[in-house]
Write a protein that holds these residues in place. Structure first.
Motif, mmCIF file in Angstrom:
data_model
loop_
_atom_site.group_PDB
_atom_site.id
_atom_site.type_symbol
_atom_site.label_atom_id
_atom_site.label_comp_id
_atom_site.label_asym_id
_atom_site.label_seq_id
_atom_site.Cartn_x
_atom_site.Cartn_y
_atom_site.Cartn_z
ATOM 1 N N THR A 14 0.724 -1.225 0.030
ATOM 2 C CA THR A 14 0.427 -0.188 -0.120
ATOM 3 C C THR A 14 1.000 1.294 0.039
ATOM 4 O OG1 THR A 14 -0.577 -0.257 2.498
ATOM 5 C CG2 THR A 14 -1.707 -1.283 0.874
ATOM 6 N N ALA A 15 0.632 2.471 -0.804
ATOM 7 C CA ALA A 15 1.003 3.841 -0.767
ATOM 8 C C ALA A 15 -0.138 4.646 -0.443
ATOM 9 C CB ALA A 15 1.888 3.455 -2.122
ATOM 10 N N VAL A 16 -0.108 5.721 0.082
ATOM 11 C CA VAL A 16 -0.151 6.495 0.168
ATOM 12 C C VAL A 16 0.456 8.320 -0.771
ATOM 13 C CG1 VAL A 16 -1.485 8.454 2.150
ATOM 14 C CG2 VAL A 16 -1.607 6.567 2.289
ATOM 15 N N LEU A 17 -0.518 8.838 -1.589
ATOM 16 C CA LEU A 17 -0.115 10.148 -1.935
ATOM 17 C C LEU A 17 -0.822 10.776 -1.710
ATOM 18 C CD1 LEU A 17 0.232 6.467 -4.076
ATOM 19 C CD2 LEU A 17 0.924 8.548 -5.932
ATOM 20 N N GLY A 18 -0.019 12.016 -2.324
ATOM 21 C CA GLY A 18 -0.518 13.947 -2.517
ATOM 22 C C GLY A 18 -1.471 13.389 -3.768
ATOM 23 N N GLY A 127 -0.116 3.844 -7.694
ATOM 24 C CA GLY A 127 -0.681 5.087 -7.763
ATOM 25 C C GLY A 127 -0.090 6.594 -8.924
ATOM 26 N N GLN A 128 0.799 6.484 -9.015
ATOM 27 C CA GLN A 128 1.660 7.295 -10.096
ATOM 28 C C GLN A 128 0.569 7.101 -11.325
ATOM 29 O OE1 GLN A 128 5.724 6.878 -9.849
ATOM 30 N NE2 GLN A 128 6.045 8.647 -7.897
ATOM 31 N N ARG A 129 0.605 6.209 -11.790
ATOM 32 C CA ARG A 129 -0.245 5.489 -13.329
ATOM 33 C C ARG A 129 -1.324 6.148 -13.317
ATOM 34 N NH1 ARG A 129 1.380 -0.354 -15.245
ATOM 35 N NH2 ARG A 129 3.785 -0.084 -15.738
ATOM 36 N N TYR A 130 -2.283 5.926 -11.855
ATOM 37 C CA TYR A 130 -3.638 6.136 -12.127
ATOM 38 C C TYR A 130 -3.550 7.982 -12.071
ATOM 39 C CZ TYR A 130 -8.094 8.368 -10.126
ATOM 40 O OH TYR A 130 -8.989 8.598 -9.416
ATOM 41 N N SER A 133 -2.685 8.693 -15.677
ATOM 42 C CA SER A 133 -4.123 8.683 -15.860
ATOM 43 C C SER A 133 -5.267 9.799 -16.436
ATOM 44 C CB SER A 133 -4.875 7.402 -15.917
ATOM 45 O OG SER A 133 -6.083 7.683 -14.648
ATOM 46 N N LEU A 134 -5.170 10.256 -14.847
ATOM 47 C CA LEU A 134 -6.231 11.706 -15.172
ATOM 48 C C LEU A 134 -4.546 12.984 -15.727
ATOM 49 C CD1 LEU A 134 -7.502 11.341 -11.527
ATOM 50 C CD2 LEU A 134 -8.557 10.521 -13.656
ATOM 51 N N GLY A 135 -4.645 12.818 -16.588
ATOM 52 C CA GLY A 135 -3.185 14.022 -17.226
ATOM 53 C C GLY A 135 -2.703 15.216 -16.312
ATOM 54 N N GLY A 136 -2.295 13.947 -14.661
ATOM 55 C CA GLY A 136 -1.400 14.808 -13.783
ATOM 56 C C GLY A 136 -0.184 14.075 -14.054
ATOM 57 N N LEU A 137 0.825 14.688 -13.491
ATOM 58 C CA LEU A 137 2.682 13.946 -13.518
ATOM 59 C C LEU A 137 2.971 14.314 -14.622
ATOM 60 C CD1 LEU A 137 2.386 10.479 -11.361
ATOM 61 C CD2 LEU A 137 3.273 13.608 -10.703
#
Length: 138
Positions: A14-18, A127-130, A133-137
């Motif tokens: 698990t990881a919690v991301l901003g 989490g980063q892939r998600y 996928s929203l247009g962030g990162l």
């Protein structure tokens, strides 16, 4: 905040991301403790979305997460994301954050496996892939 999950049969990362993809917390838990872990992490971090990799054990953990959302956190949203090649990426990320010592510095990384599980790093990648996928990162 986002809770990212790498579902496994015996252990779950698990990881919690901003929302910017930054890592807040990462952890590997026994899969049997998943429901309790959701509750604890929600109390501590008040995440608004759960993203889970669609690999190994998601068919077992997805209903657990959705039931927890229904009963305890109806404002939390849920989604699945492709986790193809995340284990390989997790190994690379592990070595970026864990310096090699002794003989490990002499052997090329391509010939080494991390000496501990990387499921928490894999969850971070999910989490980063998600977020991507929203247009962030970028």
């Amino acid at each position: 905040m986002i809770l990212a999950i790498d579902p496994g049969s015996e252990k779950t990362g698990t990881a919690v991301l901003g929302t910017d993809g930054s890592l807040v917390c990462r952890q590997i838990i026994p899969t049997g403790d998943f429901s309790c872990h959701l509750r604890e992490m929600y109390k501590k971090y008040a995440f608004t979305h759960i993203v889970m990799g669609n690999g190994t054990n998601h068919r077992h953990l997805q209903p657990v997460a959705e039931e927890w959302i229904r009963k305890e956190a109806p404002d939390v949203t849920f989604s699945l994301i492709d986790e193809k090649f995340t284990t390989v990426e997790g190994r690379k990320l592990y070595w970026q954050y864990t310096p090699r010592h002794g003989w490990r510095r002499l052997v090329p990384l391509s010939l080494q496996y991390p000496p501990e599980p990387v499921d928490d790093f894999v969850a971070w990648i999910i989490g980063q892939r998600y977020i991507k996928s929203l247009g962030g990162l970028s």
